[in-house]
Structures are given as C-alpha cells and as structure tokens.
Write a protein that holds these residues in place. Structure first.
Motif, short mmCIF file in Angstrom:
data_model
loop_
_atom_site.label_atom_id
_atom_site.label_comp_id
_atom_site.label_asym_id
_atom_site.label_seq_id
_atom_site.Cartn_x
_atom_site.Cartn_y
_atom_site.Cartn_z
N LEU A 123 0.84 -1.20 0.00
CA LEU A 123 0.00 0.00 0.00
C LEU A 123 0.88 1.25 0.00
O LEU A 123 2.01 1.24 0.49
N HIS A 143 -1.69 5.45 3.16
CA HIS A 143 -2.78 4.51 3.43
C HIS A 143 -2.37 3.50 4.50
O HIS A 143 -3.17 3.17 5.38
N TYR A 188 -9.94 4.00 0.80
CA TYR A 188 -9.16 3.56 -0.37
C TYR A 188 -8.19 2.43 0.00
O TYR A 188 -7.98 1.50 -0.78
N ALA A 189 -7.64 2.48 1.21
CA ALA A 189 -6.72 1.41 1.64
C ALA A 189 -7.47 0.09 1.77
O ALA A 189 -7.00 -0.96 1.33
N ARG A 194 -10.27 -0.75 0.29
CA ARG A 194 -10.68 -1.20 -1.05
C ARG A 194 -9.52 -1.89 -1.75
O ARG A 194 -9.69 -2.95 -2.35
N THR A 195 -8.34 -1.35 -1.64
CA THR A 195 -7.16 -1.97 -2.26
C THR A 195 -6.88 -3.34 -1.64
O THR A 195 -6.60 -4.31 -2.34
N ASP A 227 -9.38 -5.93 -2.83
CA ASP A 227 -9.03 -6.38 -4.18
C ASP A 227 -7.85 -7.35 -4.13
O ASP A 227 -7.83 -8.36 -4.85
N THR A 228 -6.89 -7.07 -3.25
CA THR A 228 -5.71 -7.93 -3.12
C THR A 228 -6.10 -9.31 -2.61
O THR A 228 -5.60 -10.31 -3.10
#
Length: 183
Positions: free
Chosen positions: A124, A128, A162-163, A165-166, A169-170
C-alpha cells in the motif's frame, strides 16, 4: 377398591402407638438408614416416611406376626431401594462446570495470516498504510489517528476507504484478519 378419606386416616389412638414406636425404634432406624444412604438428611426423611407408613398401617404393628423393628427396618430398606431405583431411571444431571475457554487454534495459522497481512500492507502507499496501522493495529479512533498523523479527520476517512478497497481487491474479498468488513 377405593377407600374414602375417613377410612384412609388412622384413628387418633394410634398416635400414641406411633410415638412409642419412634421412641423405642427411632434411633436404631436412623442409624440403619444412615449406614445405607450415607446421607443423614436423606436418612431422616426416610425414617419419617417409614413412621408415616406405620401410622397408616397400625394393624401391622399389633398383629403379632414378626417383630415390629424388623418390619420398620424392612420398610425403610424398601424405601431406600425404591429411591435408588428412581434415581437410576432418570438421566444423570449434568453438574455446572466453570467456564473453560475454547481450545486455541493452531498458532501457525495466526503467524501465516500476519505475514500475509504485513506483505499486503507493504504494498500500500505509505499514507494509506499509516492510517490502517493507526486504526486497526493500534486500535485508535479516527480522531486519535488524525491527531497522531497530523491530518484532518476527513483525510483519515478517505485514506481508510481507499486502503481497505485496495486490500479487498488484493485478497479477493476475503477477510485478511484485520477485523475489516468485506463486502
């Protein structure tokens, strides 16, 4: 044949007979039943029931067949046996036990999860990652995290969004062990 209430009760003159029975045989009866049950309170209840049965059947005491003490001891023993059989027929009661925490899961799983999470955090952006560390790993509120990072509360909220969400996805939507809600 059903007896009426008046026929079931023993005559009042039998009260003296019962008092004399208890005075003469009560101690021996109590000692005998206490040996059988190994419980003094239960033995007292059984002796009382035995004397009550003698009161209900006074003709047995005066009929001249066998000894009175023998009859009383036999009645008491039968009551003990009946109670023992009744307890054996019921399922055993489960005693209360102190709370025991569940068995811990394998420590290796926890270590692997930590390694996966730390690896994902490393990928990240620094801003974040710092926000997630403040909120999820250090357990701070959004306001406390904002004060620690020197940024506004709104910035902490958007960086957290946003963190997460990332990370979702990961991990393909699975919970990575940070206590995050994944949808």
């Amino acid at each position: 044949m059903v007896r009426s209430a008046g026929q079931r009760r023993a005559p009042a003159g039998n009260e003296a007979l019962i008092r004399s029975l208890f005075a003469e045989h009560g101690r021996a009866l109590l000692a005998y039943v206490t040996r059988l049950t190994e419980d003094r309170a239960l033995a007292e209840d059984i002796v009382q029931e035995t004397i009550l049965r003698a009161w209900r059947n006074p003709e047995v005491m005066v009929n001249g067949k066998g000894s009175v003490r023998g009859w009383l001891l036999t009645v008491a023993r039968n009551i003990v046996i009946d109670q023992s059989r009744a307890r054996a027929a019921r399922p055993a009661e489960v005693p209360e036990v102190p709370y025991k925490p569940p068995v811990a899961r394998d420590h290796a799983d926890h270590v692997v999860n930590q390694m996966v999470v730390m690896d994902a955090l490393e990928q990240l952006p620094v801003e974040h990652r710092d926000v997630l560390i403040q909120i999820y790993l250090k357990g701070r509120t959004i306001k406390e995290a904002a004060d620690a990072l020197g940024v506004p509360v709104g910035t902490v909220k958007s960086r957290t969004f946003y963190a997460l969400r990332t990370l979702r996805d990961t991990f393909g939507g699975r919970d990575a062990g940070l206590g995050m809600v994944t949808r």
